[in-house]
Motif scaffolding. Structure first.
Motif, PDB file in Angstrom:
ATOM      1  N   SER A  67      47.458  42.607  47.683  1.00 39.38           N
ATOM      2  CA  SER A  67      48.461  43.571  48.293  1.00 39.38           C
ATOM      3  C   SER A  67      49.439  44.064  47.112  1.00 39.38           C
ATOM      4  O   SER A  67      50.754  44.524  47.413  1.00 39.38           O
ATOM      5  N   ARG A 126      47.678  31.695  48.576  1.00 37.00           N
ATOM      6  CA  ARG A 126      46.358  31.689  49.699  1.00 37.00           C
ATOM      7  C   ARG A 126      45.375  30.300  48.979  1.00 37.00           C
ATOM      8  O   ARG A 126      45.190  30.066  48.012  1.00 37.00           O
ATOM      9  N   ILE A 161      38.915  43.441  52.125  1.00 36.92           N
ATOM     10  CA  ILE A 161      38.597  42.973  51.130  1.00 36.92           C
ATOM     11  C   ILE A 161      39.483  41.451  50.730  1.00 36.92           C
ATOM     12  O   ILE A 161      39.107  40.770  49.927  1.00 36.92           O
ATOM     13  N   GLY A 162      40.636  41.507  51.298  1.00 40.73           N
ATOM     14  CA  GLY A 162      41.610  40.389  51.042  1.00 40.73           C
ATOM     15  C   GLY A 162      42.160  40.764  49.858  1.00 40.73           C
ATOM     16  O   GLY A 162      42.166  39.979  48.910  1.00 40.73           O
ATOM     17  N   GLU A 178      37.983  38.004  50.234  1.00 38.81           N
ATOM     18  CA  GLU A 178      36.617  37.944  51.156  1.00 38.81           C
ATOM     19  C   GLU A 178      35.339  38.152  49.910  1.00 38.81           C
ATOM     20  O   GLU A 178      35.892  38.447  49.073  1.00 38.81           O
ATOM     21  N   ASN A 205      48.030  41.609  39.919  1.00 38.50           N
ATOM     22  CA  ASN A 205      47.218  40.630  41.043  1.00 38.50           C
ATOM     23  C   ASN A 205      46.750  39.695  40.348  1.00 38.50           C
ATOM     24  O   ASN A 205      46.513  38.711  40.916  1.00 38.50           O
ATOM     25  N   THR A 215      37.732  43.898  42.308  1.00 42.60           N
ATOM     26  CA  THR A 215      39.074  44.385  41.963  1.00 42.60           C
ATOM     27  C   THR A 215      38.732  45.704  41.538  1.00 42.60           C
ATOM     28  O   THR A 215      37.583  46.127  41.512  1.00 42.60           O
TER      29      THR A 215
HETATM   30  P1  IMP Z   1      42.884  43.407  44.312  1.00 45.28           P
HETATM   31  O1  IMP Z   1      42.795  43.286  42.839  1.00 45.28           O
HETATM   32  O2  IMP Z   1      44.439  42.888  44.808  1.00 45.28           O
HETATM   33  O3  IMP Z   1      42.676  44.817  44.757  1.00 45.28           O
HETATM   34  O4  IMP Z   1      41.953  42.187  45.184  1.00 45.28           O
HETATM   35  C1  IMP Z   1      40.723  42.765  45.139  1.00 45.28           C
HETATM   36  C2  IMP Z   1      40.026  41.195  45.208  1.00 45.28           C
HETATM   37  O5  IMP Z   1      40.055  40.627  43.790  1.00 45.28           O
HETATM   38  C3  IMP Z   1      40.643  40.187  46.037  1.00 45.28           C
HETATM   39  O6  IMP Z   1      39.353  39.514  46.594  1.00 45.28           O
HETATM   40  C4  IMP Z   1      41.441  39.414  45.314  1.00 45.28           C
HETATM   41  O7  IMP Z   1      41.830  38.189  46.026  1.00 45.28           O
HETATM   42  C5  IMP Z   1      40.837  39.349  44.233  1.00 45.28           C
HETATM   43  N1  IMP Z   1      41.679  39.090  42.821  1.00 45.28           N
HETATM   44  C6  IMP Z   1      42.301  39.780  42.405  1.00 45.28           C
HETATM   45  N2  IMP Z   1      43.280  39.511  41.055  1.00 45.28           N
HETATM   46  C7  IMP Z   1      42.706  38.243  41.228  1.00 45.28           C
HETATM   47  C8  IMP Z   1      42.864  37.052  40.188  1.00 45.28           C
HETATM   48  O8  IMP Z   1      43.710  37.102  39.221  1.00 45.28           O
HETATM   49  N3  IMP Z   1      42.232  35.920  40.462  1.00 45.28           N
HETATM   50  C9  IMP Z   1      41.499  35.830  41.668  1.00 45.28           C
HETATM   51  N4  IMP Z   1      40.948  36.898  42.260  1.00 45.28           N
HETATM   52  C10 IMP Z   1      41.816  37.974  42.180  1.00 45.28           C
END
Ligand code: IMP
Length: 429
Positions: A129, A301, A125-126, A273, A38, A237
């Motif tokens: 993925s 994005r 949450i945005g 988000e 991510n 996250t």
């Molecule tokens: P997830 O980590 O994919 O579950 O995303 C959860 C939230 O953390 C979302 O808002 C993502 O856009 C954000 N996010 C996850 N990794 C990063 C990163 O490396 N930089 C900035 N935002 C992140």
């Protein structure tokens, strides 16, 4: 004084990759301690642009041992592709080691990430993925598969059969197609065989390195306000990008973390988000986005852009025990005549001295600003403090005074050379 955490002090994307690259060749070990692909770290060096999602940026230094520690979420396919891609760009890479305690991300995690986001409707949450949240859910539920099991074929087959039955029930409930074990095994046994040589204990390696006083750099991913506990929950996250996460994710005790440098942009961005009190959904935000090329490394994005939030940054300094700041992307603000910085949160009855903990409280936050003078000059050619315009110097001084944390490094462009080291003593002590 040999250990240093580089931590994202805002909502991620603070240009940590560049900083870890600059400091990585001074370290014997560079360690990723949380999150997975991510994250997206960009390193520009020698005319080449490297994009890392899982590999520590230290991999570019041949005398450095890069470690993917136990706190991480590792997608084997993404990691192998990244190793190949990086090797095509630079033949001789540093050595890589993966902790057997790190958890493995499988296709069913990615599928669940999408299905769960759709099921959230307006409350999404945005996420990126990449399956990171569902993988950490498995970890907490005590059904995750660790690297140490993944690289032992018989054990992996047994564990996968147990877990997949369970996961497929959930996938079906959310309207998805169950994942077939045969094709998953065929593909992933191949990845496991390729990754097996990298997997061996990393905790003892790091603990011994600390005892020998060798330099260990912990490379944070994401940022403080995306931390599962300390971030803007639930828009966070699923791991711990904070300094404390470096201890949890690696097996190094808190008293063995000697320095923590917080990387922050000279403004604020966020992807996905969630609360963002200083967001500028207007011409200024657009100007920052275009001048700073603020589009996500992982998802592409457009990033949400806004003024520097000093209230959040000061809180981050405390959570992370910051010994110094690394202020990046100062060059991006050139040409904006007046710069606003948020110095207080007002939640309807005057300024408050705490950070909200629920989305409904965050919604009431009105950012209070102080205006500072901007600068017109392109500052990317500056190589020392004296080369910077007075207004840039004043901007930096204001950040230091408000947060109570001295600036160690300023970054004024994406290249390794576009860096001003103000206080070298804050880096390794
Ligand atoms: P997830 O980590 O994919 O579950 O995303 C959860 C939230 O953390 C979302 O808002 C993502 O856009 C954000 N996010 C996850 N990794 C990063 C990163 O490396 N930089 C900035 N935002 C992140």
């Amino acid at each position: 004084m040999s250990t240093l955490v580089i931590v994202g002090a805002q909502w991620g994307d603070e240009a940590k990759g560049k900083i870890v690259d600059v400091l990585g060749n001074q370290a014997t070990y560079v360690v990723r301690y949380s999150g997975g692909n991510n994250a997206g770290h960009t390193v520009i060096t020698g005319g080449k642009t490297f994009k890392f999602h899982l590999l520590p940026a230290g991999i570019l230094h041949k005398n450095t041992l890069s470690i993917l520690a136990g706190g991480m979420a590792i997608c084997p396919k993404a990691l192998l592709e990244e190793i190949d891609r990086t090797r095509e760009q630079q033949a001789d890479l540093g050595e890589l080691r993966i902790s057997p305690s790190a958890h493995v991300v499988f296709p069913y995690h990615r599928l669940l990430d999408q299905l769960e986001e759709s099921a959230r409707g307006n409350n999404k949450i945005g996420t990126t993925s990449r399956g990171i949240g569902p993988m950490y859910t498995d970890k907490v539920q005590r059904i995750g598969i660790r690297m140490g099991e993944f690289v032992k074929p018989e054990l992996f087959k047994k564990r996968l059969a147990e877990v997949l039955e369970f996961k497929n029930r959930l996938i079906t409930l959310l309207g998805g197609e169950p994942v077939k074990i045969e094709s998953l095994l065929e593909e992933y046994l191949g990845y496991a065989a390729k990754l097996a040589p990298y997997v061996s204990d990393t905790e003892s390696v790091l603990q011994e390195a600390v005892r020998r006083d060798e330099r260990v750099l912990f490379e944070g991913a994401q940022g403080t306000f995306l931390d599962l506990d300390h971030g803007t929950y639930p828009y966070v996250t699923s791991s711990h990008p904070t300094t404390g996460g470096a201890c949890l994710g690696t097996g190094i005790g808190p008293r063995d973390i000697h320095n923590a440098l917080g990387v922050c942009k000279a403004y604020t961005t966020r992807v996905g988000e969630g609360p963002f009190p200083t967001e500028q959904d207007n011409a200024v935000g657009q100007q920052i986005r275009e001048q700073g090329h603020e589009y996500g490394t992982t998802t592409g994005r457009p990033r949400r852009c806004g003024w520097l939030d000093l209230v959040a940054l000061r809180h981050s300094a405390r959570i992370n025990s910051l010994s110094g700041l690394i202020i990046t992307r100062l060059d991006v603000l050139a040409g904006i005549p007046e710069l606003e910085v948020c110095t207080a949160y007002d939640m309807g009855s005057g300024p408050v001295n705490y950070i909200p903990s629920t989305p409904c409280e965050w919604e009431t936050v009105q950012a209070q600003y102080q205006t500072l003078a901007g600068w017109d000059e392109d500052i990317s050619g500056a190589r020392k403090w004296e080369d910077l315009p007075k207004t840039t110097q004043d901007y930096v001084r204001f950040i230091e005074e408000f947060t109570g944390v001295p600036a160690a490094i300023l970054s004024i462009g994406p290249d390794r050379e576009e860096t001003i080291v103000l206080r070298p003593e804050l880096i390794w002590g």
